[in-house]
Write an enzyme that holds these catalytic residues in place. Structure first.
Site, short mmCIF file in Angstrom:
data_model
loop_
_atom_site.label_atom_id
_atom_site.label_comp_id
_atom_site.label_asym_id
_atom_site.label_seq_id
_atom_site.Cartn_x
_atom_site.Cartn_y
_atom_site.Cartn_z
N GLU A 39 43.16 30.81 -6.17
CA GLU A 39 43.73 30.58 -4.84
C GLU A 39 42.58 30.44 -3.85
O GLU A 39 41.77 31.34 -3.67
CB GLU A 39 44.61 31.76 -4.43
CG GLU A 39 45.91 31.81 -5.21
CD GLU A 39 46.76 33.02 -4.83
OE1 GLU A 39 46.68 33.48 -3.68
OE2 GLU A 39 47.49 33.50 -5.72
N ASP A 67 46.85 39.35 6.94
CA ASP A 67 45.69 39.84 6.20
C ASP A 67 45.10 41.11 6.79
O ASP A 67 45.06 41.31 8.00
CB ASP A 67 44.59 38.76 6.17
CG ASP A 67 44.96 37.64 5.20
OD1 ASP A 67 45.19 37.96 4.02
OD2 ASP A 67 45.06 36.48 5.63
#
Lengths: 277, 399
Positions: free
Chosen positions: A46, A57
């Site tokens: 990824e 995040d």
């Protein structure tokens, strides 16, 4: 056939997907890290494209995104880097990032670039399935680029079914409602967050769609735990930490490209071996 | 709370703007809010509690003050809607009172908020103290340093103030961190957003709660001049909550000209500006599609304004829509113009405005009105928090 589908036809257990932020630690590390992970035996990569405001995040990936932007990373540069390795790199690749960067690049142009540059799938956490289905599904599906959806522990069973029906390639199962890297501490109460909720089981109940577990997977123990409940797992924060701790900034040593590749290869090999045990 | 055709569609869009661009982890929370907010805030029980607190706790209705000397100077009739006289010193508390009641009805025990200058943080900490709820306020580390008195107030009120060290350590980053907190606390936590921004239904929810401002203007003006609407309403726009509230009841009335003042910082042609509607491109930030100051790759550009409350790279989707359809006009106002307007109001009327509100006052010399027209300016907050900035300005002026 899409290489993500090929992967899951070939392998249903202990699939290891590794996330890294493109352009981190150095702008030109992208291709080196992809090559390193491929050789080390990761199954799927990824590639995170950085955004200034990554709300899903935690601190580690935030910092790597921030540094990547300072390094000058953008989608034009990233696609150029990927185009150059298209013929040599065979591992399935997913691009992951926030919707605004794709939206400014133009979604159809983004998809065309994905096709040209050997990208197999895309994850955009802040593009909800409903909006994807209404505005972009046809574009992705007609180009053969898999759009991979997330299912959280709080996702209701009905919604999980709906999300799973849109997701292509696999379903991204979250261990807990959290930002990335949140469970990264040794000694967390492991079995609990990894037991799939009824919603997750129901989403997978269709029998055809593979599932990978992500968020909080960081070592052999958590990886194995995840693999007991799904086809494999995704590690992001753990790998970024490993990079940050062991890969020097280019400026300090001025390694040749060859020796930096060697350094990254060793690092990726150590990381994948640690996870696989 | 007026119904209006300027409410979003079922998916939260005002034209092409709005929506809910949220990660899956926030879907249950946002869905719960979306499915319940209208039912709750339109219930008689809620309305009674809300208006009682607005009246007895915050001191509403706030006066609509005819500014005689300011009117004489500009040869027109200027009224100031005195949101600065609310408890905690700004219009922000209208929203936090409403949302804390909503949070209670949804059974939430923990409140989070973002804040820039600290006004929304203080307003949130205040209602949490009132209701005995846990309160965590995210504030950019730079703003924590710049707005020390508000940090002390929040702590005194029992809130935990978390300095945000990510990004450029201002309002945008504080909002990111509040959203991350919500992702990590999916069950017990309610996020009180401070402006008409964020994913649907927040822009609509906050607009409705702030619409008390224009509802009161309508009644007060009618009592005073026998007409329930002015010729102009003017307000400053950062995220745009006091403007949304001040415009709301008049959106359907084309006789009322609605003007927003954006923070131009050092000027719209400089890199030091926060004039989103003048400069922004359509983009997605903090869960909705709206105008956004960003580069060609969609990276958000840090804004600048002398006023911390307007120092935001986005704007509420309602305002992007009102601009797009030509219903409202948004005019950039520089730091210097705002400072001059603050001084003017202070010396003519004995009212020290917040720097944010000073941007709205600075519109007066920029507009071509007809003599005798009725102008309402939303005085969104008081200047106490800005005394450091004002003092530097006057030191500089006197040298």
């Amino acid at each position: 056939m899409n290489r993500i589908d090929e992967l899951f036809l070939r392998k249903q257990k202990s699939v290891l997907s590794v996330y890294f932020t493109a352009g981190y630690p150095e702008l030109t590390d992208t291709a080196l890290i992809i090559s390193g992970l491929e050789q080390a035996g990761a199954d799927l990569i990824e590639i995170g494209f950085p955004f200034s405001d990554p709300v899903a995040d935690g601190p580690v990936i935030q910092a790597s995104s921030h540094q990547a932007l300072i390094n000058g990373m953008n989608l034009d540069i990233l696609f150029d880097q990927l185009r150059k390795i298209k013929e040599t790199s065979r591992i399935p690749k997913i691009m992951m990032g926030y919707f605004n960067t794709v939206y400014q690049f133009k979604v159809d142009r983004f998809i065309n670039h994905c096709v040209e540059c050997g990208i197999d799938g895309v994850i955009i956490p802040d593009l909800p399935p409903e909006l994807y289905e209404k505005d972009y599904r046809l574009l992705f599906e007609s180009a053969g680029i898999h759009f991979i959806c997330l299912v959280a522990p709080q996702t209701s069973p009905d919604r999980a079914k709906y999300v799973a029906s849109l997701s292509r390639g696999f379903i991204y199962l979250l261990t807990s409602s959290s930002t990335t890297g949140n469970n990264y501490s040794p000694g967390i109460n492991l079995p609990h967050p990894l037991i799939p909720s009824p919603a997750l089981r129901s989403a997978r109940g269709r029998g055809v769609m593979p599932a990978l577990i992500g968020f909080g997977i960081h070592d052999q123990e958590t990886f194995e735990m995840a693999c007991r409940h799904a086809n494999g797992a995704i590690i992001g924060t753990g790998f970024i930490r490993h990079l940050s701790a062991n890969l020097s900034r280019q400026g300090e040593e001025q390694l040749s490209k060859y020796s930096r590749q060697q350094q990254i290869n060793t690092l990726c090999e150590n990381f994948v071996n640690q996870i696989r045990g | 709370m007026n119904k209006s055709r300027f409410t979003p569609d079922a998916d939260g869009y005002y034209g092409e703007f709005g929506g809910a661009y949220i990660p899956e982890m926030l879907v249950p929370n946002i869905t719960e809010l979306r499915d319940n907010y209208l039912r709750i805030i339109e219930s008689e029980e809620f309305r009674n509690e809300f208006h009682e607190l607005l009246r007895d706790y915050s001191g509403r209705p706030t006066p609509l003050y005819f500014a005689k000397r300011l009117s004489e100077k500009y040869h027109t009739n200027v009224y100031l809607k005195r949101e600065d006289l609310n408890h905690t010193g700004a219009h922000k508390i209208n929203n936090t009172i409403g949302q804390v009641l909503l949070a209670e009805k949804l059974g939430k025990k923990r409140i989070i908020a973002e804040t820039g200058a600290g006004q929304h943080g203080v307003a949130t900490a205040t209602v949490c103290a009132l209701k005995g709820l846990e309160c965590v306020v995210y504030m950019g580390a730079l703003d924590v340093d710049r707005q020390a008195p508000n940090v002390i107030k929040m702590k005194m009120l029992g809130a935990t103030v978390v300095p945000v060290e990510s990004g450029n350590k201002t309002l945008k980053d504080a909002t990111n961190e509040a959203m991350r907190d919500w992702i990590n606390h999916p069950d017990d936590t309610y996020y009180i957003i401070g402006s008409v921004v964020g994913p649907h239904p927040y822009p609509d929810l906050v607009s409705r709660l702030q619409s008390v401002i224009s509802d009161e203007i309508s009644v007060q003006l009618n009592a005073r001049i026998g007409r329930a609407y002015p010729d102009y309403v003017m307000a400053c726009v950062g995220g745009g909550s006091n403007a949304a509230g001040g415009f709301y009841a008049f959106l359907d009335n084309p006789a009322v000209k609605l003007i927003g003042a954006e923070a131009a910082g050092l000027g719209v042609n400089t890199s030091k500006t926060a004039a989103t509607l003048a400069l922004g491109q359509t983009g997605i930030l903090h869960g909705s599609k709206s105008k956004l100051i960003q580069d060609q790759y969609g990276q958000v550009i840090e804004p600048y304004s002398i006023s911390a409350g307007l120092d935001y790279p986005g704007v509420g989707p309602l305002h992007s829509y009102l601009q797009a359809i030509g219903r409202c006009t948004y005019i950039p106002v520089t730091d210097q113009e705002a400072l001059d307007a603050a001084m003017e109001l202070t010396r003519l009327e004995g009212i020290i405005p917040a720097l944010e509100s000073a941007h709205a006052l600075a519109l007066l010399p920029k507009l071509n009105w007809n003599p005798g027209e009725e102008m309402v300016i939303i005085l969104s907050g008081r200047g106490d928090k800005d005394m450091d900035t004002y003092s530097k300005y006057f030191d500089h002026e006197s040298h």
